[in-house]
Design a protein around this motif. Structure first.
Motif, PDB file in Angstrom:
ATOM      1  N   ALA A 144      37.116  -8.294  28.029  1.00 22.63           N
ATOM      2  CA  ALA A 144      36.002  -8.822  29.486  1.00 22.63           C
ATOM      3  C   ALA A 144      36.903  -9.325  30.585  1.00 22.63           C
ATOM      4  CB  ALA A 144      34.683 -10.021  28.870  1.00 22.63           C
ATOM      5  N   ILE A 145      35.936  -9.158  32.135  1.00 18.36           N
ATOM      6  CA  ILE A 145      36.727  -9.591  33.199  1.00 18.36           C
ATOM      7  C   ILE A 145      35.911 -10.289  34.556  1.00 18.36           C
ATOM      8  CG2 ILE A 145      36.405  -6.929  34.341  1.00 18.36           C
ATOM      9  CD1 ILE A 145      39.067  -7.644  35.520  1.00 18.36           C
ATOM     10  N   TRP A 146      36.836 -11.329  34.994  1.00 21.91           N
ATOM     11  CA  TRP A 146      35.436 -12.113  35.824  1.00 21.91           C
ATOM     12  C   TRP A 146      36.511 -12.914  36.955  1.00 21.91           C
ATOM     13  CZ3 TRP A 146      30.944 -12.349  37.427  1.00 21.91           C
ATOM     14  CH2 TRP A 146      30.172 -13.921  37.844  1.00 21.91           C
ATOM     15  N   LEU A 147      36.706 -12.302  37.299  1.00 20.34           N
ATOM     16  CA  LEU A 147      37.779 -12.696  39.031  1.00 20.34           C
ATOM     17  C   LEU A 147      37.255 -13.422  40.402  1.00 20.34           C
ATOM     18  CD1 LEU A 147      39.158  -8.896  39.308  1.00 20.34           C
ATOM     19  CD2 LEU A 147      40.179 -10.491  38.247  1.00 20.34           C
ATOM     20  N   ARG A 148      37.100 -14.575  39.598  1.00 18.22           N
ATOM     21  CA  ARG A 148      36.451 -15.734  39.906  1.00 18.22           C
ATOM     22  C   ARG A 148      37.363 -16.616  40.161  1.00 18.22           C
ATOM     23  NH1 ARG A 148      30.947 -14.196  41.824  1.00 18.22           N
ATOM     24  NH2 ARG A 148      31.002 -12.242  42.280  1.00 18.22           N
ATOM     25  N   ASP A 208      33.623 -21.086  40.290  1.00 13.98           N
ATOM     26  CA  ASP A 208      32.512 -19.666  40.934  1.00 13.98           C
ATOM     27  C   ASP A 208      32.089 -19.123  39.295  1.00 13.98           C
ATOM     28  OD1 ASP A 208      31.468 -19.941  43.425  1.00 13.98           O
ATOM     29  OD2 ASP A 208      33.475 -20.134  44.197  1.00 13.98           O
ATOM     30  N   THR A 209      32.687 -20.328  37.964  1.00 10.33           N
ATOM     31  CA  THR A 209      33.197 -19.682  36.962  1.00 10.33           C
ATOM     32  C   THR A 209      31.915 -20.119  36.306  1.00 10.33           C
ATOM     33  OG1 THR A 209      35.059 -18.501  37.281  1.00 10.33           O
ATOM     34  CG2 THR A 209      34.687 -18.610  34.858  1.00 10.33           C
ATOM     35  N   ARG A 251      30.672 -17.111  30.758  1.00  7.99           N
ATOM     36  CA  ARG A 251      31.462 -16.087  31.249  1.00  7.99           C
ATOM     37  C   ARG A 251      32.985 -16.558  30.754  1.00  7.99           C
ATOM     38  NH1 ARG A 251      31.287 -11.027  32.173  1.00  7.99           N
ATOM     39  NH2 ARG A 251      28.763 -11.431  33.952  1.00  7.99           N
ATOM     40  N   MET A 278      34.806 -14.399  27.863  1.00  7.78           N
ATOM     41  CA  MET A 278      36.630 -13.754  28.686  1.00  7.78           C
ATOM     42  C   MET A 278      37.340 -13.992  27.083  1.00  7.78           C
ATOM     43  SD  MET A 278      36.799 -13.499  32.173  1.00  7.78           S
ATOM     44  CE  MET A 278      36.765 -15.412  32.874  1.00  7.78           C
ATOM     45  N   HIS A 280      42.033 -16.845  39.123  1.00  8.65           N
ATOM     46  CA  HIS A 280      40.931 -17.240  38.580  1.00  8.65           C
ATOM     47  C   HIS A 280      41.661 -17.211  37.246  1.00  8.65           C
ATOM     48  CE1 HIS A 280      43.482 -13.271  38.753  1.00  8.65           C
ATOM     49  NE2 HIS A 280      43.247 -13.499  39.459  1.00  8.65           N
ATOM     50  N   TYR A 332      39.571 -15.562  34.057  1.00  9.01           N
ATOM     51  CA  TYR A 332      40.412 -14.789  33.009  1.00  9.01           C
ATOM     52  C   TYR A 332      41.903 -14.985  32.788  1.00  9.01           C
ATOM     53  CZ  TYR A 332      41.622  -9.868  33.377  1.00  9.01           C
ATOM     54  OH  TYR A 332      42.016  -8.657  33.807  1.00  9.01           O
ATOM     55  N   ILE A 392      33.871  -4.021  40.537  1.00 13.85           N
ATOM     56  CA  ILE A 392      34.811  -5.569  40.957  1.00 13.85           C
ATOM     57  C   ILE A 392      34.203  -5.211  42.677  1.00 13.85           C
ATOM     58  CG2 ILE A 392      36.815  -6.269  41.138  1.00 13.85           C
ATOM     59  CD1 ILE A 392      37.581  -5.299  38.463  1.00 13.85           C
TER      60      ILE A 392
END
Length: 272
Positions: free
Chosen positions: A100-104, A108-109, A113, A117, A161, A164, A206
């Motif tokens: 799982a990815i969330w590049l913040r 902002d996470t 989320r 991850m 991030h 992540y 993305i």
């Protein structure tokens, strides 16, 4: 060994992308492939299900097994592993592909989320290995291959991030630990990471990233095939990069993997 014929692979998140490419490459050898993923019904944003992936494995010459499995749930993982063993008689290879990815940044996470991850990436890698290892230890040439980068404490990968990076490096450190524990017992426990962006449907989600600047998932599938056909004995704790693996196998021309040869290739995260 140059073929995966008759081998049984358990691949997480293999309904699409790199996982599916690895599954199809193994199937061309005549391998058995368990597709363990959540995608049971079609998603308009992300094409591919466990059923279409299993069909693709069958069409490529292997034997596919569709298993609906959320690797965050230990009971589901153990049930999927048991179903694989029931169908094929054992497990030779585990591919920890699901991620799982969330590049913040931190503010902002959402914690939901962040938790996702950690549960999918590091914890999921661990629980899948734990469930498969009793069978891998009984296999003649067992491999665990995790799609994770070389471990890094460089702040430039953590600042943008943290959530992540923590989750992805968690997969790397699980690999390091399992290699130290089970490498001496004959299990090849290693990681594989791409030099450049890989053009997958997930990449399209993305913002600001184009698949035109990446390579096809086939490069990771071909590199994984090289790794998985190596003797397992004495081969553990390596953090491998796709182009280096192929170069060592004598593949120097990688131009055919480029999605758009006219566009520059962008490096993947976590590599200098």
């Amino acid at each position: 060994m140059t073929s995966l014929a008759g081998k049984t692979l358990f691949i997480t998140g293999a309904s699409r992308g790199i996982g599916l490419a690895i599954a199809e490459r193994a199937a061309r050898d005549g391998a058995n492939v368990a597709i363990a993923a959540k995608s049971d019904v079609p998603n308009p944003k992300l094409p591919g299900t466990i059923h279409s992936a299993a069909q693709a494995v069958n069409a490529a010459g292997g034997r596919g097994l569709a298993l609906k499995c959320d690797i965050r749930e230990e009971d589901q993982v153990r049930a999927a592993v048991a179903a694989t063993v029931d169908a094929f008689g054992g497990i030779d290879i585990l591919i920890n592909n699901a991620s799982a990815i969330w590049l913040r940044g931190a503010l902002d996470t959402p914690m939901k989320r962040f938790d996702l991850m950690q549960e999918v990436n590091a914890r999921g890698t661990f629980v899948c290995a734990q469930a498969c290892l009793p069978y891998l230890l009984a296999a003649p040439n067992p491999h665990i291959l995790t799609l994770a980068p070389p471990p890094s404490l460089d702040p430039k990968w953590w600042g943008p991030h943290t959530g992540y990076t923590l989750a992805k490096m968690g997969m790397s450190f699980v690999t390091l630990g399992l290699a130290a524990e089970f490498g001496p017992q004959g299990v090849a426990v290693n990681a594989l990471w791409p030099r450049t962006l890989i053009a997958t449907d997930a990449l399209n989600m993305i913002p600001g990233v184009s698949t035109a600047n990446g390579r096809s998932p086939a490069i990771m599938a071909d590199a994984a095939h090289v790794v998985l056909t190596r003797p397992a004995e004495g081969f553990a704790g390596e953090f491998l990069i796709d182009d280096e693996v192929l170069a060592e196998a004598g593949v120097d021309d990688l131009s055919g993997y480029a999605v758009d040869p006219s566009q520059p290739l962008l490096p993947d995260l976590f590599l200098d």
